[in-house]
Design an enzyme around this catalytic site. Structure first.
Site, PDB file in Angstrom:
ATOM      1  CG  ASP A 134      -2.216   0.728   1.037  1.00 33.47           C
ATOM      2  OD1 ASP A 134      -2.314   1.497   0.080  1.00 33.47           O
ATOM      3  OD2 ASP A 134      -3.142   0.538   1.848  1.00 33.47           O
ATOM      4  CB  CYS A 187      -5.884   3.761  -3.170  1.00 35.14           C
ATOM      5  SG  CYS A 187      -6.491   2.779  -4.543  1.00 35.14           S
TER       6      CYS A 187
HETATM    7  P1  HMG Z   1      -9.320  -5.195 -16.767  1.00 33.31           P
HETATM    8  O1  HMG Z   1      -8.726  -4.188 -17.697  1.00 33.31           O
HETATM    9  O2  HMG Z   1     -10.807  -5.241 -16.654  1.00 33.31           O
HETATM   10  O3  HMG Z   1      -8.711  -6.624 -17.106  1.00 33.31           O
HETATM   11  O4  HMG Z   1      -8.696  -4.928 -15.348  1.00 33.31           O
HETATM   12  P2  HMG Z   1      -9.315  -7.834 -17.954  1.00 33.31           P
HETATM   13  O5  HMG Z   1      -9.788  -8.873 -17.012  1.00 33.31           O
HETATM   14  O6  HMG Z   1     -10.305  -7.293 -18.952  1.00 33.31           O
HETATM   15  O7  HMG Z   1      -8.032  -8.337 -18.740  1.00 33.31           O
HETATM   16  C1  HMG Z   1      -7.383  -7.496 -19.705  1.00 33.31           C
HETATM   17  C2  HMG Z   1      -5.969  -7.998 -19.988  1.00 33.31           C
HETATM   18  O8  HMG Z   1      -5.184  -7.835 -18.816  1.00 33.31           O
HETATM   19  C3  HMG Z   1      -5.868  -9.489 -20.340  1.00 33.31           C
HETATM   20  O9  HMG Z   1      -4.785  -9.616 -21.283  1.00 33.31           O
HETATM   21  C4  HMG Z   1      -5.461 -10.132 -19.048  1.00 33.31           C
HETATM   22  O10 HMG Z   1      -4.739 -11.336 -19.209  1.00 33.31           O
HETATM   23  C5  HMG Z   1      -4.581  -9.076 -18.454  1.00 33.31           C
HETATM   24  P3  HMG Z   1      -5.060  -9.908 -22.831  1.00 33.31           P
HETATM   25  O11 HMG Z   1      -5.832 -11.184 -22.842  1.00 33.31           O
HETATM   26  O12 HMG Z   1      -5.871  -8.741 -23.295  1.00 33.31           O
HETATM   27  O13 HMG Z   1      -3.688  -9.958 -23.376  1.00 33.31           O
HETATM   28  N1  HMG Z   1      -4.609  -9.183 -16.991  1.00 33.31           N
HETATM   29  C6  HMG Z   1      -3.519  -9.337 -16.201  1.00 33.31           C
HETATM   30  N2  HMG Z   1      -2.211  -9.378 -16.450  1.00 33.31           N
HETATM   31  C7  HMG Z   1      -1.381  -9.569 -15.394  1.00 33.31           C
HETATM   32  N3  HMG Z   1      -1.818  -9.709 -14.120  1.00 33.31           N
HETATM   33  C8  HMG Z   1      -3.117  -9.648 -13.836  1.00 33.31           C
HETATM   34  C9  HMG Z   1      -4.023  -9.441 -14.903  1.00 33.31           C
HETATM   35  N4  HMG Z   1      -5.367  -9.349 -14.948  1.00 33.31           N
HETATM   36  C10 HMG Z   1      -5.707  -9.190 -16.209  1.00 33.31           C
HETATM   37  N5  HMG Z   1      -3.552  -9.802 -12.564  1.00 33.31           N
HETATM   38  C11 HMG Z   1      -8.063  -5.708 -13.139  1.00 33.31           C
HETATM   39  C12 HMG Z   1      -9.153  -5.646 -14.204  1.00 33.31           C
HETATM   40  C13 HMG Z   1      -8.694  -6.238 -11.862  1.00 33.31           C
HETATM   41  C14 HMG Z   1      -6.972  -6.625 -13.630  1.00 33.31           C
HETATM   42  C15 HMG Z   1      -7.503  -4.267 -12.935  1.00 33.31           C
HETATM   43  O14 HMG Z   1      -8.579  -3.431 -12.635  1.00 33.31           O
HETATM   44  C16 HMG Z   1      -6.489  -4.154 -11.823  1.00 33.31           C
HETATM   45  O15 HMG Z   1      -5.395  -4.702 -11.926  1.00 33.31           O
HETATM   46  N6  HMG Z   1      -6.828  -3.426 -10.734  1.00 33.31           N
HETATM   47  C17 HMG Z   1      -5.945  -3.294  -9.574  1.00 33.31           C
HETATM   48  C18 HMG Z   1      -5.991  -1.894  -9.027  1.00 33.31           C
HETATM   49  C19 HMG Z   1      -5.146  -1.811  -7.783  1.00 33.31           C
HETATM   50  O16 HMG Z   1      -4.170  -2.542  -7.616  1.00 33.31           O
HETATM   51  N7  HMG Z   1      -5.508  -0.898  -6.859  1.00 33.31           N
HETATM   52  C20 HMG Z   1      -4.792  -0.711  -5.628  1.00 33.31           C
HETATM   53  C21 HMG Z   1      -4.976  -1.828  -4.639  1.00 33.31           C
HETATM   54  S1  HMG Z   1      -6.509  -1.731  -3.739  1.00 33.31           S
HETATM   55  C22 HMG Z   1      -6.146  -0.679  -2.388  1.00 33.31           C
HETATM   56  O17 HMG Z   1      -5.118  -0.069  -2.362  1.00 33.31           O
HETATM   57  C23 HMG Z   1      -7.116  -0.617  -1.243  1.00 33.31           C
HETATM   58  C24 HMG Z   1      -6.624  -1.373   0.016  1.00 33.31           C
HETATM   59  O18 HMG Z   1      -5.394  -0.855   0.476  1.00 33.31           O
HETATM   60  C25 HMG Z   1      -7.674  -1.266   1.141  1.00 33.31           C
HETATM   61  C26 HMG Z   1      -8.132   0.170   1.405  1.00 33.31           C
HETATM   62  O19 HMG Z   1      -7.294   1.035   1.638  1.00 33.31           O
HETATM   63  O20 HMG Z   1      -9.349   0.351   1.356  1.00 33.31           O
HETATM   64  C27 HMG Z   1      -6.422  -2.867  -0.281  1.00 33.31           C
HETATM   65 MG    MG Z   2      -5.158   0.912   1.689  1.00 31.18          MG
END
Ligand code: HMG
Ligand code: MG
Length: 307
Positions: free
Chosen positions: A25, A250
């Site tokens: 984070d 985030c």
């Molecule tokens: P999307 O664009 O909808 O992905 O993203 P998709 O499912 O349509 O896939 C598109 C392409 O991406 C595909 O490739 C997948 O294989 C590839 P293609 O077939 O087109 O060649 N792909 C990946 N490649 C590598 N690793 C992966 C992956 N997934 C798909 N894991 C997705 C959807 C969920 C992937 C995207 O929205 C994402 O990665 N989001 C993460 C955002 C994030 O990390 N935010 C910060 C963390 S949350 C936070 O900080 C809050 C927390 O601290 C608690 C709080 O504070 O409240 C936890």
């Molecule tokens: Mg957080």
């Protein structure tokens, strides 16, 4: 280091488990890419300071969080200390496959209590994101991994304002029913205040969720993280998320700043005679070292006071 003799207060636990989120984070919000060796040393220093759960990185889409695109490489070079767990964030099956190749023992999926943030952070509705997590949680549990479920925006959301308690409880219960072994309640933008913390924990209790399965995750945007944490401890929570040096935020949540600083938490718990197993001076030294690498001072008051 200045030390003040502890005095216990009633209604608090004897020990607290700190779930360190600095490397994940904390760093995910830094735009300048931190070299993988620096990340590995950061994590090693945190383990040496006594932290036993250190969230190391995320197997999310590399373009969504470029800072953590080196997750596989990091786990390859990371020397794992005995007795320390290194959970990683995993949003979907693609992420789980990448994480399993990196020989992890614990993962975390991350849901949102609001539709606005689910769309921005996961490109899904809440329902679609839960459908995306179900096979991840199922497969991870079959593989013997620990699975944490985060719920973000548990108190307030930058686009939707106050978040109804029932909405948070409903998403949290769905994650537990899916097989998550722990739920972390996230105040992603740091707007919670103690009354709302009590109300949310009561909401989970009324729904039949044991407080033993709950952790709290406060960002400190409005300076409330420590008072909210103390409130949660009084309500029976014993797992607290914190980020060394108060790094964090985030990239998909407007106005999210750093997490509760681990040093601020440890100073309070030390003063209350609550054990954490953490050496505060080693943590402060780590934050000073990291601040130098990042080129900016730690926002933690305790780090500043002890520097
Ligand atoms: P999307 O664009 O909808 O992905 O993203 P998709 O499912 O349509 O896939 C598109 C392409 O991406 C595909 O490739 C997948 O294989 C590839 P293609 O077939 O087109 O060649 N792909 C990946 N490649 C590598 N690793 C992966 C992956 N997934 C798909 N894991 C997705 C959807 C969920 C992937 C995207 O929205 C994402 O990665 N989001 C993460 C955002 C994030 O990390 N935010 C910060 C963390 S949350 C936070 O900080 C809050 C927390 O601290 C608690 C709080 O504070 O409240 C936890
Ligand atoms: Mg957080």
């Amino acid at each position: 280091m200045l030390e003040i003799a502890p005095i216990r207060a009633e209604g608090l636990p004897d020990a607290v488990t700190i779930y360190e989120v600095g490397p994940r984070d904390g760093l995910q919000n830094e735009s300048a890419i931190v070299p993988v060796e620096v990340k590995a040393e950061f994590i090693a220093r945190l383990a040496a300071a006594g932290l036993r759960t250190i969230e190391a990185t995320s197997f999310v889409h590399p373009e969504w969080v470029p800072q953590l695109a080196d997750a596989a490489e990091l786990l390859e070079v990371l020397e794992r200390a005995p007795g320390v767990r290194y959970p990683v964030l995993v949003p979907n099956e693609r992420g789980l496959e990448r994480a399993l190749e990196a020989e992890i023992t614990d993962i975390a999926v991350f849901a949102s209590a609001t539709e606005s943030f689910a769309r921005r952070n996961l490109n899904r509705t809440i329902a679609e994101s839960l459908t995306m997590f179900a096979p991840v949680v199922g497969r991870a549990r079959e593989a013997g991994l620990g699975v944490r479920g985060y719920v973000s925006m548990c108190f307030g959301d930058p686009w939707e304002g106050t978040v109804p308690i029932e909405q948070v409880v409903s998403v949290g219960r769905a994650l537990l029913e899916m097989g998550c072994t722990e739920l972390s309640l996230g105040d992603t933008i740091g707007v919670a205040t103690p009354g709302r913390v009590v109300a949310l924990l009561e909401g989970f209790a009324v729904a039949g969720t044991s407080v033993d399965s709950l952790a709290v995750h406060f960002h400190d945007t409005y300076g409330q993280a420590l008072s909210n944490t103390l409130t949660a401890l009084r309500e029976g929570v014993t797992v607290v998320d914190a980020s060394t040096g108060g790094l964090g935020g985030c990239p998909y949540a407007e106005s999210a700043t750093g997490n509760l600083a681990t040093e601020d938490l440890v100073w309070m718990l030390n003063g209350l005679g609550i054990s954490t197993g953490v050496n505060l001076q080693l943590l402060v030294d780590t934050s000073i070292w990291m601040a130098d690498k990042l080129g900016k001072p730690s926002p933690s008051r305790v780090v500043q006071a002890l520097s």
